[in-house]
Structures are given as structure tokens and as C-alpha cells.
Design a protein around this motif. Structure first.
Motif, PDB file in Angstrom:
ATOM      1  N   LEU A 105      11.290 -25.109 -16.263  1.00 13.59           N
ATOM      2  CA  LEU A 105      10.529 -24.498 -15.168  1.00 13.59           C
ATOM      3  C   LEU A 105      10.544 -22.975 -15.273  1.00 13.59           C
ATOM      4  CD1 LEU A 105      11.590 -26.722 -12.128  1.00 13.59           C
ATOM      5  CD2 LEU A 105       9.322 -26.574 -13.162  1.00 13.59           C
ATOM      6  N   GLN A 106      11.689 -22.409 -15.605  1.00  9.47           N
ATOM      7  CA  GLN A 106      11.789 -20.958 -15.725  1.00  9.47           C
ATOM      8  C   GLN A 106      10.879 -20.441 -16.824  1.00  9.47           C
ATOM      9  OE1 GLN A 106      13.468 -19.100 -13.624  1.00  9.47           O
ATOM     10  NE2 GLN A 106      13.047 -17.133 -14.640  1.00  9.47           N
ATOM     11  N   ALA A 107      10.722 -21.235 -17.894  1.00  6.70           N
ATOM     12  CA  ALA A 107       9.859 -20.835 -19.015  1.00  6.70           C
ATOM     13  C   ALA A 107       8.399 -21.172 -18.764  1.00  6.70           C
ATOM     14  CB  ALA A 107      10.333 -21.511 -20.305  1.00  6.70           C
ATOM     15  N   GLY A 108       8.108 -21.859 -17.661  1.00  3.47           N
ATOM     16  CA  GLY A 108       6.719 -22.221 -17.365  1.00  3.47           C
ATOM     17  C   GLY A 108       6.277 -23.523 -17.982  1.00  3.47           C
ATOM     18  N   ASP A 109       7.206 -24.274 -18.579  1.00  2.53           N
ATOM     19  CA  ASP A 109       6.852 -25.554 -19.197  1.00  2.53           C
ATOM     20  C   ASP A 109       6.859 -26.638 -18.119  1.00  2.53           C
ATOM     21  OD1 ASP A 109       6.341 -27.665 -20.850  1.00  2.53           O
ATOM     22  OD2 ASP A 109       7.931 -27.234 -22.290  1.00  2.53           O
ATOM     23  N   ILE A 110       5.824 -26.644 -17.292  1.00  2.00           N
ATOM     24  CA  ILE A 110       5.736 -27.583 -16.182  1.00  2.00           C
ATOM     25  C   ILE A 110       5.652 -29.018 -16.688  1.00  2.00           C
ATOM     26  CG2 ILE A 110       4.456 -28.155 -14.089  1.00  2.00           C
ATOM     27  CD1 ILE A 110       5.681 -25.410 -13.997  1.00  2.00           C
ATOM     28  N   SER A 111       4.968 -29.219 -17.796  1.00  2.00           N
ATOM     29  CA  SER A 111       4.788 -30.568 -18.329  1.00  2.00           C
ATOM     30  C   SER A 111       6.131 -31.211 -18.664  1.00  2.00           C
ATOM     31  CB  SER A 111       3.892 -30.524 -19.565  1.00  2.00           C
ATOM     32  OG  SER A 111       3.706 -31.816 -20.103  1.00  2.00           O
ATOM     33  N   LYS A 112       7.030 -30.464 -19.292  1.00  2.00           N
ATOM     34  CA  LYS A 112       8.343 -31.010 -19.645  1.00  2.00           C
ATOM     35  C   LYS A 112       9.156 -31.314 -18.386  1.00  2.00           C
ATOM     36  CE  LYS A 112      12.562 -30.044 -22.241  1.00  2.00           C
ATOM     37  NZ  LYS A 112      13.274 -29.085 -23.148  1.00  2.00           N
ATOM     38  N   ALA A 113       9.088 -30.413 -17.397  1.00  2.00           N
ATOM     39  CA  ALA A 113       9.824 -30.645 -16.156  1.00  2.00           C
ATOM     40  C   ALA A 113       9.324 -31.901 -15.447  1.00  2.00           C
ATOM     41  CB  ALA A 113       9.696 -29.423 -15.243  1.00  2.00           C
ATOM     42  N   TRP A 114       8.005 -32.140 -15.483  1.00  2.00           N
ATOM     43  CA  TRP A 114       7.436 -33.355 -14.897  1.00  2.00           C
ATOM     44  C   TRP A 114       7.920 -34.589 -15.661  1.00  2.00           C
ATOM     45  CZ3 TRP A 114       6.006 -34.602 -10.448  1.00  2.00           C
ATOM     46  CH2 TRP A 114       5.170 -33.836  -9.640  1.00  2.00           C
ATOM     47  N   GLU A 115       7.904 -34.505 -16.979  1.00  2.00           N
ATOM     48  CA  GLU A 115       8.282 -35.670 -17.794  1.00  2.00           C
ATOM     49  C   GLU A 115       9.739 -36.057 -17.536  1.00  2.00           C
ATOM     50  OE1 GLU A 115       7.629 -37.226 -22.396  1.00  2.00           O
ATOM     51  OE2 GLU A 115       7.177 -35.152 -21.832  1.00  2.00           O
ATOM     52  N   LEU A 116      10.610 -35.061 -17.425  1.00  2.00           N
ATOM     53  CA  LEU A 116      12.007 -35.354 -17.108  1.00  2.00           C
ATOM     54  C   LEU A 116      12.140 -35.922 -15.698  1.00  2.00           C
ATOM     55  CD1 LEU A 116      13.696 -32.173 -18.645  1.00  2.00           C
ATOM     56  CD2 LEU A 116      13.773 -34.507 -19.547  1.00  2.00           C
ATOM     57  N   TYR A 117      11.336 -35.411 -14.780  1.00  2.00           N
ATOM     58  CA  TYR A 117      11.384 -35.895 -13.397  1.00  2.00           C
ATOM     59  C   TYR A 117      10.911 -37.344 -13.300  1.00  2.00           C
ATOM     60  CZ  TYR A 117      10.443 -36.054  -8.365  1.00  2.00           C
ATOM     61  OH  TYR A 117      10.424 -36.403  -7.031  1.00  2.00           O
ATOM     62  N   ASP A 118       9.812 -37.640 -13.967  1.00  2.00           N
ATOM     63  CA  ASP A 118       9.295 -39.015 -13.930  1.00  2.00           C
ATOM     64  C   ASP A 118      10.240 -39.997 -14.610  1.00  2.00           C
ATOM     65  OD1 ASP A 118       7.025 -38.222 -12.587  1.00  2.00           O
ATOM     66  OD2 ASP A 118       5.798 -38.019 -14.396  1.00  2.00           O
ATOM     67  N   GLY A 119      11.080 -39.503 -15.512  1.00  2.00           N
ATOM     68  CA  GLY A 119      11.995 -40.382 -16.226  1.00  2.00           C
ATOM     69  C   GLY A 119      13.277 -40.681 -15.485  1.00  2.00           C
ATOM     70  N   LEU A 120      13.489 -40.048 -14.338  1.00  2.00           N
ATOM     71  CA  LEU A 120      14.704 -40.315 -13.573  1.00  2.00           C
ATOM     72  C   LEU A 120      14.687 -41.731 -13.018  1.00  2.00           C
ATOM     73  CD1 LEU A 120      15.115 -36.989 -11.551  1.00  2.00           C
ATOM     74  CD2 LEU A 120      16.430 -37.721 -13.560  1.00  2.00           C
ATOM     75  N   GLN A 121      15.852 -42.357 -12.984  1.00  2.00           N
ATOM     76  CA  GLN A 121      15.970 -43.697 -12.406  1.00  2.00           C
ATOM     77  C   GLN A 121      16.015 -43.587 -10.891  1.00  2.00           C
ATOM     78  OE1 GLN A 121      19.361 -45.663 -14.104  1.00  2.00           O
ATOM     79  NE2 GLN A 121      18.401 -45.938 -16.110  1.00  2.00           N
ATOM     80  N   ARG A 122      15.114 -44.308 -10.254  1.00  2.00           N
ATOM     81  CA  ARG A 122      15.063 -44.315  -8.787  1.00  2.00           C
ATOM     82  C   ARG A 122      15.866 -45.497  -8.254  1.00  2.00           C
ATOM     83  NH1 ARG A 122      12.341 -40.541 -10.833  1.00  2.00           N
ATOM     84  NH2 ARG A 122      10.856 -39.337  -9.627  1.00  2.00           N
ATOM     85  N   PRO A 123      16.544 -45.321  -7.133  1.00  2.00           N
ATOM     86  CA  PRO A 123      17.266 -46.461  -6.554  1.00  2.00           C
ATOM     87  C   PRO A 123      16.292 -47.539  -6.098  1.00  2.00           C
ATOM     88  CG  PRO A 123      17.260 -44.584  -5.044  1.00  2.00           C
ATOM     89  CD  PRO A 123      16.694 -44.094  -6.341  1.00  2.00           C
ATOM     90  N   THR A 124      16.650 -48.772  -6.325  1.00  2.00           N
ATOM     91  CA  THR A 124      15.802 -49.901  -5.915  1.00  2.00           C
ATOM     92  C   THR A 124      16.328 -50.476  -4.603  1.00  2.00           C
ATOM     93  OG1 THR A 124      17.161 -51.390  -7.242  1.00  2.00           O
ATOM     94  CG2 THR A 124      15.212 -50.474  -8.288  1.00  2.00           C
TER      95      THR A 124
END
Length: 221
Positions: free
Chosen positions: A191-210
Motif C-alpha cells: 500500500l505504501q508503494a501504491g501497489d493496490i492490486s497486490k494489497a487486494w490480492e493478499l486481502y482476498d486470500g485471507l481465510q474468513r471465519p465460517t
């Protein structure tokens, strides 16, 4: 028609007839052998040419296709949509088809995106309260994929700013287990470097509680 050259040699006493020079005969045999080899080679050359690997035509080489841009899944969340609707930012005015005016102070020309100085990026980023890397990355993407006009660029900048603010808040609140701390650090660095795409990809890859399997939803009267 091949001419045969014979040379008479002195005969020894007691012999009859003409003796043929054996050296000449050997030479003639050698010439015939070379001619036969040439004929065989002409017959084999087409077969060798058929089995050989064809040379690549430099003009036929294709440029590897660029991978498609990552499409964030998180933008479909209601929480993100509500955040985007409520986001406040400086007004971006399109003064003509190639010029943007941010907050009534900073002007950016589409034709100058590739030549934006570090100071220009910091000035524009300061209007939105984001790191200069966010504006720099948005300008880089616009250079590689030129927008149709300044209005499209304005929308792309708005999206990048909203994504940064949303993801920065999400990652700051994220309290991972020890094994997930590096993922959080990588996302904040992106995010600091402006790589929003990578930050999104890591966010979408997080395991959500079921939710529990025995959860029952009771309709209200």
C-alpha cells in the motif's frame, strides 16, 4: 562422354600386347567414385532438409501476452460499497479532455504523466492524503494503458484513493496469528508503494471465519 587416357609403357621382354598404365586406371576409378558420391548426396539432401529444424522467422515471433489485471473480489462487499459512497476527497475537475484540476490548485496534463516529478506526485498525493506511491502507480498504469480522456483518469484516481483508504484501515485493524504477521507487513508495504492490486490480492486470500454449522436463522414476524 568421358575420355579415357591410356599411356603405353615399355614392355618387358617375353610379353605380348599393350600394358595399360595401372596408375591411370586407379585415377579413373577414383573419379567415378566421387561422381557416385555426389549423386547419392543429391538424393539424400532433400531428406536431410525435411528432417532439419526450420529456422525461426524473426518477423513471426510474437510478444508474450501481458497477464490480465487482478480483479478484486472485495469490491463486491457491501462494506466496501458503503465506504466508497461515503468517501470524501477533493474535487477533481476536468477542465478539458486532457487536463485535470485537483482541489482547485493542482493541474495534471495527461501528456505529462510519464514525466511527473517526485514533487508533482507528492503534491497531488497530499491533496488526497495518500502516499506519493499511490499517485505514482496510478500515473504508471495510465501511461501503460492510456485512458480515453481526463474524465476516465479522474475516475481511476478516485478508485485508487478509495481502495487505499479502505485497505489501509482493514489491514491496520487486522490482528493475525504469528504466522500471518508477514502477510500483513507485506500488504502494508504494498500500500505504501501504491501497489493496490497486490494489497487486494493478499486481502482476498485471507481465510474468513465460517458460521457454525448448527446456526439457525429465525425469521422475524
Amino acid at each position: 562422354m568421358m575420355m579415357q587416357i591410356q599411356k603405353a609403357s615399355p614392355m618387358r621382354p617375353g610379353t605380348t600386347g599393350v600394358a595399360v598404365n595401372h596408375t591411370v586406371n586407379v585415377c579413373l576409378l577414383a573419379v567415378r567414385g566421387v561422381a557416385a558420391c555426389a549423386i547419392v548426396a543429391q538424393c539424400l539432401n532433400p531428406a536431410w532438409a525435411a528432417d532439419s529444424v526450420p529456422a525461426k522467422d524473426p518477423g513471426s515471433q510474437t510478444t508474450p501476452a501481458q497477464p490480465p489485471a487482478y480483479m478484486p473480489q472485495g469490491r463486491q462487499m457491501e462494506r466496501y460499497k458503503a465506504f466508497a459512497r461515503q468517501a470524501e476527497m477533493p474535487v477533481i475537475t476536468v477542465t478539458d479532455k486532457t487536463t485535470l484540476e485537483v482541489g482547485g490548485m493542482v493541474k495534471t496534463d495527461l501528456n505529462r504523466l510519464a514525466r511527473l516529478s517526485s514533487q508533482d506526485k507528492e503534491t497531488v498525493a497530499g491533496q488526497f492524503g495518500v502516499p506519493a506511491g499511490v499517485i505514482g502507480k496510478a500515473a504508471e498504469l495510465a501511461v501503460n494503458n492510456p485512458p480515453h480522456d481526463a474524465a476516465q483518469l479522474a475516475q481511476e484516481i478516485r478508485t485508487a484513493v478509495i481502495d487505499y483508504r479502505f485497505l489501509h484501515g482493514e489491514w491496520e485493524r487486522y490482528n493475525p496469528p504469528p504466522e500471518g504477521r508477514k502477510i500483513k507487513a507485506d500488504a502494508l508495504e504494498a500500500l505504501q508503494a501504491g501497489d493496490i492490486s497486490k494489497a487486494w490480492e493478499l486481502y482476498d486470500g485471507l481465510q474468513r471465519p465460517t458460521p457454525p454449522g448448527n446456526l439457525r436463522i429465525v425469521a422475524q414476524p
